[in-house]
Write a protein that holds these residues in place. Structure first.
Motif, PDB file in Angstrom:
ATOM      1  N   CYS A   3       0.687  -1.167   0.161  1.00  0.00           N
ATOM      2  CA  CYS A   3      -0.254   0.081  -0.173  1.00  0.00           C
ATOM      3  C   CYS A   3       1.042   1.207  -0.131  1.00  0.00           C
ATOM      4  O   CYS A   3       0.596   2.070  -0.854  1.00  0.00           O
ATOM      5  CB  CYS A   3      -1.053   0.159   1.394  1.00  0.00           C
ATOM      6  SG  CYS A   3      -2.263  -1.180   0.971  1.00  0.00           S
ATOM      7  N   TRP A   6       2.270   1.927  -3.304  1.00  0.00           N
ATOM      8  CA  TRP A   6       0.841   2.515  -4.240  1.00  0.00           C
ATOM      9  C   TRP A   6       0.581   3.727  -4.079  1.00  0.00           C
ATOM     10  O   TRP A   6       0.612   4.720  -5.027  1.00  0.00           O
ATOM     11  CB  TRP A   6      -0.313   1.521  -3.968  1.00  0.00           C
ATOM     12  CG  TRP A   6      -1.546   2.109  -4.774  1.00  0.00           C
ATOM     13  CD1 TRP A   6      -1.508   2.171  -5.869  1.00  0.00           C
ATOM     14  CD2 TRP A   6      -2.628   2.668  -4.229  1.00  0.00           C
ATOM     15  NE1 TRP A   6      -2.689   2.696  -6.348  1.00  0.00           N
ATOM     16  CE2 TRP A   6      -3.317   3.171  -5.089  1.00  0.00           C
ATOM     17  CE3 TRP A   6      -2.976   3.117  -2.862  1.00  0.00           C
ATOM     18  CZ2 TRP A   6      -4.697   3.832  -5.000  1.00  0.00           C
ATOM     19  CZ3 TRP A   6      -4.267   3.816  -2.812  1.00  0.00           C
ATOM     20  CH2 TRP A   6      -4.884   4.040  -3.533  1.00  0.00           C
ATOM     21  N   ARG A  18      -6.121   6.833  -7.612  1.00  0.00           N
ATOM     22  CA  ARG A  18      -6.647   5.920  -6.804  1.00  0.00           C
ATOM     23  C   ARG A  18      -7.983   5.125  -7.496  1.00  0.00           C
ATOM     24  O   ARG A  18      -8.452   4.012  -7.206  1.00  0.00           O
ATOM     25  CB  ARG A  18      -7.027   6.738  -5.585  1.00  0.00           C
ATOM     26  CG  ARG A  18      -6.012   6.892  -4.575  1.00  0.00           C
ATOM     27  CD  ARG A  18      -6.219   7.501  -3.492  1.00  0.00           C
ATOM     28  NE  ARG A  18      -6.738   8.910  -3.359  1.00  0.00           N
ATOM     29  CZ  ARG A  18      -6.311   9.950  -3.280  1.00  0.00           C
ATOM     30  NH1 ARG A  18      -4.894   9.846  -3.319  1.00  0.00           N
ATOM     31  NH2 ARG A  18      -6.783  11.022  -3.444  1.00  0.00           N
ATOM     32  N   PHE A  21      -6.991   2.463  -9.821  1.00  0.00           N
ATOM     33  CA  PHE A  21      -6.536   1.428  -8.976  1.00  0.00           C
ATOM     34  C   PHE A  21      -7.914   0.540  -8.468  1.00  0.00           C
ATOM     35  O   PHE A  21      -8.126  -0.498  -8.395  1.00  0.00           O
ATOM     36  CB  PHE A  21      -5.682   1.792  -7.694  1.00  0.00           C
ATOM     37  CG  PHE A  21      -5.377   0.394  -6.779  1.00  0.00           C
ATOM     38  CD1 PHE A  21      -4.639  -0.426  -7.141  1.00  0.00           C
ATOM     39  CD2 PHE A  21      -6.164   0.307  -5.456  1.00  0.00           C
ATOM     40  CE1 PHE A  21      -4.412  -1.515  -6.203  1.00  0.00           C
ATOM     41  CE2 PHE A  21      -5.841  -0.700  -4.715  1.00  0.00           C
ATOM     42  CZ  PHE A  21      -5.048  -1.594  -5.045  1.00  0.00           C
ATOM     43  N   LEU A  22      -8.818   1.487  -7.861  1.00  0.00           N
ATOM     44  CA  LEU A  22     -10.352   0.767  -7.309  1.00  0.00           C
ATOM     45  C   LEU A  22     -10.912   0.277  -8.050  1.00  0.00           C
ATOM     46  O   LEU A  22     -11.435  -0.751  -7.787  1.00  0.00           O
ATOM     47  CB  LEU A  22     -10.905   1.986  -6.489  1.00  0.00           C
ATOM     48  CG  LEU A  22     -10.170   2.408  -5.194  1.00  0.00           C
ATOM     49  CD1 LEU A  22     -11.132   3.597  -4.603  1.00  0.00           C
ATOM     50  CD2 LEU A  22     -10.167   1.496  -4.147  1.00  0.00           C
ATOM     51  N   ARG A  25      -9.534  -3.080  -8.881  1.00  0.00           N
ATOM     52  CA  ARG A  25      -9.547  -4.034  -7.721  1.00  0.00           C
ATOM     53  C   ARG A  25     -10.603  -4.628  -7.562  1.00  0.00           C
ATOM     54  O   ARG A  25     -11.151  -5.764  -7.008  1.00  0.00           O
ATOM     55  CB  ARG A  25      -8.809  -3.435  -6.483  1.00  0.00           C
ATOM     56  CG  ARG A  25      -9.157  -3.970  -5.326  1.00  0.00           C
ATOM     57  CD  ARG A  25      -8.381  -5.145  -5.099  1.00  0.00           C
ATOM     58  NE  ARG A  25      -8.435  -6.042  -3.922  1.00  0.00           N
ATOM     59  CZ  ARG A  25      -9.597  -7.030  -3.685  1.00  0.00           C
ATOM     60  NH1 ARG A  25     -10.236  -7.252  -4.670  1.00  0.00           N
ATOM     61  NH2 ARG A  25      -9.509  -7.521  -2.559  1.00  0.00           N
ATOM     62  N   PHE A  26     -11.878  -3.680  -7.560  1.00  0.00           N
ATOM     63  CA  PHE A  26     -13.238  -4.038  -7.438  1.00  0.00           C
ATOM     64  C   PHE A  26     -14.060  -4.337  -8.826  1.00  0.00           C
ATOM     65  O   PHE A  26     -15.226  -4.837  -8.269  1.00  0.00           O
ATOM     66  CB  PHE A  26     -13.709  -2.928  -6.334  1.00  0.00           C
ATOM     67  CG  PHE A  26     -13.169  -2.949  -5.204  1.00  0.00           C
ATOM     68  CD1 PHE A  26     -13.367  -3.817  -4.061  1.00  0.00           C
ATOM     69  CD2 PHE A  26     -12.208  -2.047  -4.943  1.00  0.00           C
ATOM     70  CE1 PHE A  26     -12.558  -3.806  -3.082  1.00  0.00           C
ATOM     71  CE2 PHE A  26     -11.717  -1.723  -3.608  1.00  0.00           C
ATOM     72  CZ  PHE A  26     -11.913  -2.667  -2.749  1.00  0.00           C
ATOM     73  N   TYR A  30     -17.151  -1.383  -8.293  1.00  0.00           N
ATOM     74  CA  TYR A  30     -16.337  -0.067  -8.246  1.00  0.00           C
ATOM     75  C   TYR A  30     -17.496   0.904  -8.124  1.00  0.00           C
ATOM     76  O   TYR A  30     -17.155   2.093  -7.422  1.00  0.00           O
ATOM     77  CB  TYR A  30     -15.646   0.136  -9.639  1.00  0.00           C
ATOM     78  CG  TYR A  30     -15.236   1.532  -9.772  1.00  0.00           C
ATOM     79  CD1 TYR A  30     -14.109   2.161  -8.957  1.00  0.00           C
ATOM     80  CD2 TYR A  30     -15.600   2.459 -10.655  1.00  0.00           C
ATOM     81  CE1 TYR A  30     -13.716   3.425  -8.916  1.00  0.00           C
ATOM     82  CE2 TYR A  30     -15.287   3.755 -10.613  1.00  0.00           C
ATOM     83  CZ  TYR A  30     -14.284   4.219  -9.897  1.00  0.00           C
ATOM     84  OH  TYR A  30     -13.757   5.474 -10.096  1.00  0.00           O
ATOM     85  N   THR A  50      -2.112   1.728 -15.581  1.00  0.00           N
ATOM     86  CA  THR A  50      -2.116   0.744 -14.905  1.00  0.00           C
ATOM     87  C   THR A  50      -2.300  -0.313 -15.363  1.00  0.00           C
ATOM     88  O   THR A  50      -1.403  -1.506 -15.285  1.00  0.00           O
ATOM     89  CB  THR A  50      -3.582   0.834 -13.815  1.00  0.00           C
ATOM     90  OG1 THR A  50      -3.287   2.204 -13.122  1.00  0.00           O
ATOM     91  CG2 THR A  50      -3.543  -0.481 -12.901  1.00  0.00           C
TER      92      THR A  50
END
Length: 89
Positions: A3, A6, A18, A21-22, A25-26, A30, A50
């Motif tokens: 973290c 990042w 962010r 990234f979110l 990731r989700f 999201y 990314t």
């Protein structure tokens, strides 16, 4: 990447990095984190960056004697597809 790593990479880029990234990731969840006030072009740029990073990093590992080559190649393949999907038609 930790973290802290990042956060260091995203310093100066703030919310857009962010957001990218979110979203990665989700995935479909999201929408719970989305900020509708963001300029849509900038997060799109960071999402592309990314995906490119997730191609380059595993390829660097594969230059050595990384033990799980198949797993790294899978990450590369997924992110090459994501990268190509994000490019304008």
């Amino acid at each position: 990447m930790t973290c802290a790593g990042w956060r260091e990479r995203c310093s100066g880029h703030g919310t857009w990095c962010r957001s990218a990234f979110l979203e990665l990731r989700f995935g479909p969840h999201y929408r719970h984190f989305a900020d509708p006030g963001l300029d849509p072009a900038r997060p799109a740029f960071y999402r592309l960056a990314t995906c490119l990073s997730l191609v380059a990093g595993p390829l660097r590992l594969l230059d050595g004697d990384f033990p799980d080559r198949a797993g790294m190649l899978d990450i590369v393949d997924q992110n090459v597809s994501r990268t190509l999907d994000r490019l304008p038609g």
